[in-house]
Motif scaffolding. Sequence first.
Motif, short mmCIF file in Angstrom:
data_model
loop_
_atom_site.label_atom_id
_atom_site.label_comp_id
_atom_site.label_asym_id
_atom_site.label_seq_id
_atom_site.Cartn_x
_atom_site.Cartn_y
_atom_site.Cartn_z
N THR A 79 32.83 45.04 51.33
CA THR A 79 33.16 44.91 49.91
C THR A 79 32.07 45.47 49.04
O THR A 79 30.92 45.65 49.48
CB THR A 79 33.35 43.42 49.54
OG1 THR A 79 32.10 42.74 49.71
CG2 THR A 79 34.41 42.76 50.40
N ASP A 83 31.38 43.81 46.11
CA ASP A 83 30.96 42.77 45.17
C ASP A 83 30.99 41.36 45.74
O ASP A 83 31.14 40.40 44.99
CB ASP A 83 31.83 42.84 43.92
CG ASP A 83 33.33 42.80 44.24
OD1 ASP A 83 33.68 42.75 45.42
OD2 ASP A 83 34.13 42.82 43.29
N GLU A 128 37.93 42.29 50.59
CA GLU A 128 38.09 41.94 49.17
C GLU A 128 37.32 40.65 48.92
O GLU A 128 37.51 39.66 49.63
CB GLU A 128 39.56 41.75 48.79
CG GLU A 128 39.74 41.37 47.31
CD GLU A 128 41.19 41.17 46.93
OE1 GLU A 128 41.53 41.38 45.75
OE2 GLU A 128 42.00 40.79 47.80
N SER A 129 36.47 40.66 47.91
CA SER A 129 35.67 39.49 47.60
C SER A 129 36.52 38.41 46.94
O SER A 129 37.42 38.71 46.14
CB SER A 129 34.52 39.86 46.68
OG SER A 129 33.84 38.71 46.23
N ASP A 189 33.93 36.41 40.11
CA ASP A 189 33.83 37.65 39.34
C ASP A 189 34.23 38.88 40.17
O ASP A 189 34.00 40.01 39.75
CB ASP A 189 32.39 37.82 38.82
CG ASP A 189 31.95 36.63 37.98
OD1 ASP A 189 32.74 36.21 37.11
OD2 ASP A 189 30.84 36.12 38.21
N GLY A 190 34.83 38.65 41.32
CA GLY A 190 35.17 39.76 42.21
C GLY A 190 36.29 40.64 41.67
O GLY A 190 37.17 40.19 40.95
N GLN A 191 36.24 41.92 42.07
CA GLN A 191 37.26 42.87 41.67
C GLN A 191 38.50 42.71 42.54
O GLN A 191 38.40 42.38 43.72
CB GLN A 191 36.73 44.30 41.84
CG GLN A 191 35.46 44.60 41.08
CD GLN A 191 34.83 45.92 41.51
OE1 GLN A 191 35.37 46.62 42.36
NE2 GLN A 191 33.70 46.25 40.93
N ARG A 192 39.65 42.94 41.96
CA ARG A 192 40.88 42.95 42.74
C ARG A 192 40.97 44.27 43.51
O ARG A 192 40.65 45.33 42.98
CB ARG A 192 42.10 42.75 41.84
CG ARG A 192 42.10 41.39 41.16
CD ARG A 192 43.47 41.03 40.61
NE ARG A 192 43.45 39.69 40.03
CZ ARG A 192 43.60 38.58 40.71
NH1 ARG A 192 43.80 38.64 42.02
NH2 ARG A 192 43.58 37.40 40.12
N VAL A 193 41.40 44.16 44.75
CA VAL A 193 41.51 45.33 45.63
C VAL A 193 42.95 45.41 46.12
O VAL A 193 43.51 44.41 46.57
CB VAL A 193 40.55 45.19 46.83
CG1 VAL A 193 40.73 46.34 47.80
CG2 VAL A 193 39.11 45.10 46.34
N ASP A 194 43.56 46.58 46.01
CA ASP A 194 44.95 46.69 46.46
C ASP A 194 45.02 46.79 47.97
O ASP A 194 44.03 47.01 48.67
CB ASP A 194 45.66 47.87 45.78
CG ASP A 194 45.03 49.22 46.09
OD1 ASP A 194 44.54 49.43 47.23
OD2 ASP A 194 45.03 50.10 45.21
N ARG A 214 40.95 33.42 44.32
CA ARG A 214 39.62 33.52 43.75
C ARG A 214 39.05 32.12 43.61
O ARG A 214 39.77 31.17 43.31
CB ARG A 214 39.64 34.16 42.35
CG ARG A 214 39.93 35.65 42.31
CD ARG A 214 38.70 36.45 42.74
NE ARG A 214 38.95 37.87 42.64
CZ ARG A 214 39.61 38.58 43.55
NH1 ARG A 214 40.10 37.98 44.61
NH2 ARG A 214 39.79 39.87 43.41
#
Length: 268
Positions: A13, A15, A49-50, A54-59, A136
């Motif tokens: 990841t 993040d 995927e974190s 505050d992690g970003q969304r990953v497709d 999350r």
Amino acid sequence: MTGTELVGIVNITADSFSDGGKFLSTEAAIAQGEKLLSEGADWLDLGAESSNPDGQRVDSATEIARLAPVVQHFKKLGAQVAVDTHKAAVMRAVLDLGADLINDITALVDPQAARVLVDYPTVPVVLMFARNRAPRAEKQVQPYHDLIPEIQTFFTQRLAALTAQGLARERFILDPGMGFFLGSNPEPSLWVLKHLGALHHLGQPLYVSTSRKSFIGTILGKPPGERAIGTLVSEIWALNQGVAYIRTHEISALAQARQLWMAIEQVR
């Protein structure tokens, strides 16, 4: 305690809260996984995927692209590979590549994910409890004295729902959650650790991951990279409570602690 298996974390990841970006490339992820195996990991837990607040969304496509070459590499080595994902498409892709276990922090709330697992009847699945139902963690102070009954009720209901969908109960491993998944204050995580024994009454193996979590940092006043000692103490506590799996960033110290504990137990 002697049957506890150690699960090494490889975050592919950008993040993750403690090592985001360090193992994002395939080469770095493979090197980290090989290091953890050499230190005594029984499993690798690969995540792309974190889940930090505050992690970003990953497709799904990005997740699969990150995971696939790493899963393939470790399956060629004969390693036991778990994949941390809540997405049905990712589950199917990694299971087709030979992944041995699915670790879902949303406890298969997506019906499509449950349907994927029906097609792989021998694959075990980790179901995680969290105060919030989104994929999350949340920064929110939470009460804790009624937390064990809350966890027990959640898992009882999820197990009933999933078995009704055709998934055998014996496949499921239960993770009571830790850190922000239980609350931004340390007391919920400490309470669950103190009362892990009560969760054995659910009749399923337990899977615990305290590694570098926020509650350790709050108590010790340490950032994620300086929580190794606190992490190890919490993990030894979990070992003594008879959990089946411990998921951790740092295998070496825990593997040595397990080895010595077993030697003490076995001496006659």
